[in-house]
Design an enzyme around this catalytic site. Structure first.
Site: not given
Ligand code: KE4
Length: 432
Positions: A145, A240, A268
């Site tokens: 994702y 990623d 994050k």
């Protein structure tokens, strides 16, 4: 535990105003068949719901809170920054400070652009890769994702080489044609795709440690081969690292495995709990980004001083103290404890673990890609989850997410969690 009456009431109200009552789908607890808890406050390793229940938190805001909730130094940095203004819409020194910390920590990043989410980072990285290579296609891996940009909400088509299929309504079918999908940890299928479409592939985007199928560890040669094949065909490699960045070590997971991607996306942890994403890489690529180059990307609150202060305070703490040894040791202790419980229950469930991240899969087959992850018994997981919640343990409400341990967690937290897991495993095995 108190019955979460207030959470139920607030959830009903929230559903009248907000789609599904939440601002991000996984928070709705649908995957575990429960109503979500409304959180009142959080401190260290604990979160507290509005019905005065305390939980040991393993969601950690889905990864950002590696130092725990409301770390005093980070709160102080946020407050000080906010007192000087929350957003200037103009350059400020705090942007240089966070950019410098990131560039110094991750050698493959010469220049970095701040945005406000991981989705913005990956969407921009893909656009940049297409512009830099003059190619159109992006290849991703099933089950990974990368945020909700149209070109990433695509799953594998029927055949290996057929164009992808949108996983959400509202995505134009032609977008799917621009995204190829392969299987994680499967170099053979990747080579087959590159043999036919390699010269059209602008970039491969990959989670170097996959965290959105539950935790899946790259098999030893997978990432090395990925770097070789992309170089062979002139495609860019995008790591990623929105989850793995500053999670496994101070820097990217790429630092540990000594593989240099061309572009890295982050999020994050680098925001310390505030909205920050970033994409960065080789200078000759990054200089294509406007206003240096012509690849347009912008953001009203990108690099805002308060989020920059939270991110820099977080990275400065991580750089100064040896937190990684502590959280990785707690992760190992947790996993060793779960393995002992599985053995005593006669269960052969799978645990995937990397440092302070782990996932317990309710399946007896090794979980190494999407197809082996999705056969996990989500019904038993839901029963397990419900028991943990009743014992004051807050795991991610989905079999296909990662449990995170923070520097605020303690050995007594882990021991209390293990005794809850023992009960959870017992109840997950009961029929009905
Ligand atoms: P955001 O747009 O949610 O900041 O980041 C998207 C993203 C990009 N790349 C990776 C590897 C990610 O894991 C994410 C977002 N992660 C999910 C949890 N697995 C966020 C939680 C949510 O969607 O509410």
């Amino acid at each position: 535990m108190n019955d979460p009456i207030k959470s139920r009431e607030r959830f009903a109200r929230a559903q009248e105003l907000i789609p599904g009552g939440v601002n991000s789908p996984v928070r709705a607890f649908k995957a575990v068949g429960l109503d979500p808890l409304f959180i009142d406050q959080a401190k260290g390793s604990k979160i507290y719901d509005i019905d005065d229940n305390e939980y040991i938190d393993y969601v950690c805001s889905w990864g950002p809170l590696i130092l725990g909730h409301a770390h005093p130094d980070i709160v102080k940095a946020i407050c000080r920054a906010a007192e000087l203004g929350t957003s200037y819409g103009a350059p400020c020194e705090k942007e240089i400070e966070l950019a410098q910390l990131i560039c110094e920590a991750i050698p493959s990043i010469d220049k970095v652009r701040m945005v406000s989410s991981g989705t913005e980072a990956t969407m921009s990285a893909a656009r940049l890769a297409r512009a830099y290579t003059g190619r159109e296609k992006i290849l991703k891996f099933e089950g990974c994702y990368h945020g909700h940009a149209d070109s990433f909400l695509i799953k594998a088509g029927s055949g290996l080489l057929t164009a992808g299929v949108p996983t959400s309504p509202g995505i134009p079918i032609e977008y799917a044609g621009g995204t190829l999908v392969s299987s994680y940890n499967d170099i053979e299928s990747l080579e087959d795709i590159f043999k036919i479409s390699g010269r059209d592939i602008a970039a491969v985007i990959v989670e170097p440690i996959a965290g959105n199928m539950g935790l899946i560890i790259p098999e030893n040669e997978f990432l090395v081969e990925l770097r070789r094949i992309t170089e062979q065909y002139g495609s860019l490699l995008i790591f990623d690292e929105v989850i793995s960045g500053f999670r496994t070590c101070y820097g990217g997971y790429q630092n540990l495995i000594e593989i240099k991607p061309d572009i890295t996306t982050l999020g994050k942890i680098i925001g310390g709990g505030l909205p920050v994403g970033a994409y960065g890489g080789r200078q000759d690529i990054m200089d294509w980004v406007a206003p240096e180059g012509d690849v347009y990307q912008a953001g009203t609150l990108s690099g805002n001083p308060v989020a920059m202060a939270a991110g820099s305070a977080t990275l400065r703490l991580l750089k100064k103290h040896e937190y990684y040894t502590y959280i990785n040791d707690l992760g190992q202790y947790m996993v060793n404890g779960i393995k002992k419980l599985l053995t005593s229950c006669g269960l052969e469930y799978q645990i995937n673990h990397m440092g302070s991240m782990f996932s317990l899969f309710f399946t007896e087959r090794q979980v190494k890609d999407y197809s082996t992850a999705v056969i996990s018994d989500t019904k038993r997981f839901a029963k397990f989850y419900k028991t943990l919640l009743s014992e004051g343990i807050y795991f991610p409400p989905s079999q296909f997410e990662v449990c995170f341990i923070s520097a605020a967690h303690t050995l007594p937290d882990i021991d209390r969690t293990l005794s809850a897991i023992e009960k959870g495993l017992y109840w997950s095995m009961q029929e009905g």
